[in-house]
Design a protein around this motif. Sequence first.
Motif, PDB file in Angstrom:
ATOM      1  N   ALA A  12      -1.593 -17.228   6.751  1.00 53.33           N
ATOM      2  CA  ALA A  12      -1.151 -18.248   5.792  1.00 53.33           C
ATOM      3  C   ALA A  12      -1.405 -17.781   4.366  1.00 53.33           C
ATOM      4  N   TRP A  13      -2.568 -17.184   4.121  1.00 53.91           N
ATOM      5  CA  TRP A  13      -2.871 -16.681   2.779  1.00 53.91           C
ATOM      6  C   TRP A  13      -1.906 -15.566   2.385  1.00 53.91           C
ATOM      7  N   LEU A  14      -1.675 -14.618   3.284  1.00 55.77           N
ATOM      8  CA  LEU A  14      -0.774 -13.503   2.949  1.00 55.77           C
ATOM      9  C   LEU A  14       0.636 -14.001   2.663  1.00 55.77           C
ATOM     10  N   GLU A  15       1.127 -14.888   3.498  1.00 52.61           N
ATOM     11  CA  GLU A  15       2.471 -15.411   3.271  1.00 52.61           C
ATOM     12  C   GLU A  15       2.520 -16.248   1.997  1.00 52.61           C
TER      13      GLU A  15
ATOM     14  N   LEU B  86      -9.764 -13.909   1.081  1.00 49.18           N
ATOM     15  CA  LEU B  86      -9.966 -15.332   1.387  1.00 49.18           C
ATOM     16  C   LEU B  86      -9.816 -15.600   2.886  1.00 49.18           C
ATOM     17  N   GLY B  87      -8.800 -14.993   3.488  1.00 50.97           N
ATOM     18  CA  GLY B  87      -8.592 -15.175   4.923  1.00 50.97           C
ATOM     19  C   GLY B  87      -9.745 -14.641   5.748  1.00 50.97           C
ATOM     20  N   GLU B  88     -10.240 -13.474   5.370  1.00 51.95           N
ATOM     21  CA  GLU B  88     -11.378 -12.867   6.080  1.00 51.95           C
ATOM     22  C   GLU B  88     -12.635 -13.709   5.929  1.00 51.95           C
ATOM     23  N   ARG B  89     -12.769 -14.398   4.809  1.00 53.02           N
ATOM     24  CA  ARG B  89     -13.946 -15.229   4.563  1.00 53.02           C
ATOM     25  C   ARG B  89     -13.835 -16.601   5.232  1.00 53.02           C
ATOM     26  N   GLY B  90     -12.654 -16.894   5.787  1.00 54.89           N
ATOM     27  CA  GLY B  90     -12.468 -18.176   6.459  1.00 54.89           C
ATOM     28  C   GLY B  90     -12.191 -19.329   5.520  1.00 54.89           C
ATOM     29  N   VAL B  91     -11.678 -19.025   4.324  1.00 58.04           N
ATOM     30  CA  VAL B  91     -11.326 -20.076   3.376  1.00 58.04           C
ATOM     31  C   VAL B  91      -9.994 -20.685   3.808  1.00 58.04           C
ATOM     32  N   SER B  92      -9.959 -22.002   3.942  1.00 56.89           N
ATOM     33  CA  SER B  92      -8.733 -22.693   4.348  1.00 56.89           C
ATOM     34  C   SER B  92      -7.653 -22.549   3.289  1.00 56.89           C
ATOM     35  N   PHE B  93      -6.451 -22.257   3.747  1.00 60.24           N
ATOM     36  CA  PHE B  93      -5.303 -22.166   2.851  1.00 60.24           C
ATOM     37  C   PHE B  93      -4.811 -23.566   2.535  1.00 60.24           C
ATOM     38  N   ASP B  94      -4.509 -23.817   1.269  1.00 60.30           N
ATOM     39  CA  ASP B  94      -3.748 -25.006   0.902  1.00 60.30           C
ATOM     40  C   ASP B  94      -2.962 -24.719  -0.364  1.00 60.30           C
ATOM     41  N   GLU B  95      -1.927 -25.500  -0.589  1.00 57.37           N
ATOM     42  CA  GLU B  95      -1.004 -25.260  -1.701  1.00 57.37           C
ATOM     43  C   GLU B  95      -1.686 -25.377  -3.064  1.00 57.37           C
ATOM     44  N   GLN B  96      -2.648 -26.283  -3.214  1.00 59.17           N
ATOM     45  CA  GLN B  96      -3.338 -26.418  -4.497  1.00 59.17           C
ATOM     46  C   GLN B  96      -4.151 -25.165  -4.825  1.00 59.17           C
TER      47      GLN B  96
ATOM     48  N   ASN C 160       2.556  -9.086  -5.561  1.00 62.39           N
ATOM     49  CA  ASN C 160       1.441  -8.734  -6.427  1.00 62.39           C
ATOM     50  C   ASN C 160       0.298  -8.237  -5.537  1.00 62.39           C
ATOM     51  N   VAL C 161      -0.056  -6.973  -5.657  1.00 67.49           N
ATOM     52  CA  VAL C 161      -1.071  -6.377  -4.786  1.00 67.49           C
ATOM     53  C   VAL C 161      -2.426  -7.063  -4.964  1.00 67.49           C
ATOM     54  N   CYS C 162      -2.763  -7.439  -6.172  1.00 70.71           N
ATOM     55  CA  CYS C 162      -4.039  -8.132  -6.386  1.00 70.71           C
ATOM     56  C   CYS C 162      -4.065  -9.453  -5.617  1.00 70.71           C
ATOM     57  N   LEU C 163      -2.951 -10.172  -5.626  1.00 80.38           N
ATOM     58  CA  LEU C 163      -2.883 -11.421  -4.855  1.00 80.38           C
ATOM     59  C   LEU C 163      -2.933 -11.151  -3.357  1.00 80.38           C
ATOM     60  N   LEU C 164      -2.281 -10.081  -2.910  1.00 81.54           N
ATOM     61  CA  LEU C 164      -2.344  -9.733  -1.484  1.00 81.54           C
ATOM     62  C   LEU C 164      -3.787  -9.453  -1.066  1.00 81.54           C
ATOM     63  N   LEU C 165      -4.485  -8.669  -1.876  1.00 85.76           N
ATOM     64  CA  LEU C 165      -5.880  -8.344  -1.564  1.00 85.76           C
ATOM     65  C   LEU C 165      -6.750  -9.590  -1.622  1.00 85.76           C
ATOM     66  N   CYS C 166      -6.472 -10.466  -2.568  1.00 82.16           N
ATOM     67  CA  CYS C 166      -7.208 -11.728  -2.656  1.00 82.16           C
ATOM     68  C   CYS C 166      -6.933 -12.583  -1.418  1.00 82.16           C
ATOM     69  N   GLY C 167      -5.682 -12.623  -0.976  1.00 80.28           N
ATOM     70  CA  GLY C 167      -5.340 -13.372   0.233  1.00 80.28           C
ATOM     71  C   GLY C 167      -6.063 -12.835   1.456  1.00 80.28           C
ATOM     72  N   LEU C 168      -6.130 -11.518   1.569  1.00 74.64           N
ATOM     73  CA  LEU C 168      -6.884 -10.905   2.674  1.00 74.64           C
ATOM     74  C   LEU C 168      -8.357 -11.292   2.595  1.00 74.64           C
TER      75      LEU C 168
END
Length: 154
Positions: free
Chosen positions: A127-130, A41-51, A31-39
């Motif tokens: 982590a966000w992208l994956e 969040l990652g660029e903003r330094g938001v920690s990835f977690d499953e929740q 999902n491209v929207c999710l990919l862009l969102c992951g980028l």
Amino acid sequence: MSSDLWSFSVETYSRRGVEPLCLHLQSQGANVCLLLCGLWLGERGVSFDEQRLKRLLDVAGPWDAEVVRPVRALRERWKVAASEDAGLNNLREEVKTLEMEAERLLLLQLERVAQGWPEDEAADLSAWLEGVAADAAHLNRDALLQLRVAATGT
């Protein structure tokens, strides 16, 4: 970097190499929207977690299935016929605009979900992208790395 997800997405998508990589990943089920969102969040330094990932997927999944994909499928179905019919081509362009608006609305929903998540805590871009691409069947992980490099230069 743009602070809102829509502006970030438009800016990122326009970078050299990002669009074809996103379309390639989309063809593999991402999902491209999710990919862009992951980028974002990652660029903003938001920690990835499953929740957090689950909250994004819970928003994106139904909207993508019920709104974005049916509109995209219609647009794609008309591609060949529209090349020979100016009226249908104009209508197809309107459907394309509608598809983009549906994606913009999804990005706004994803941004709302992520509002308040602490920033500058981690460097979890990969982590966000994956994470956001994990449900995509037959996903080429190399393409995720290429997307990260094209989008961020790192």
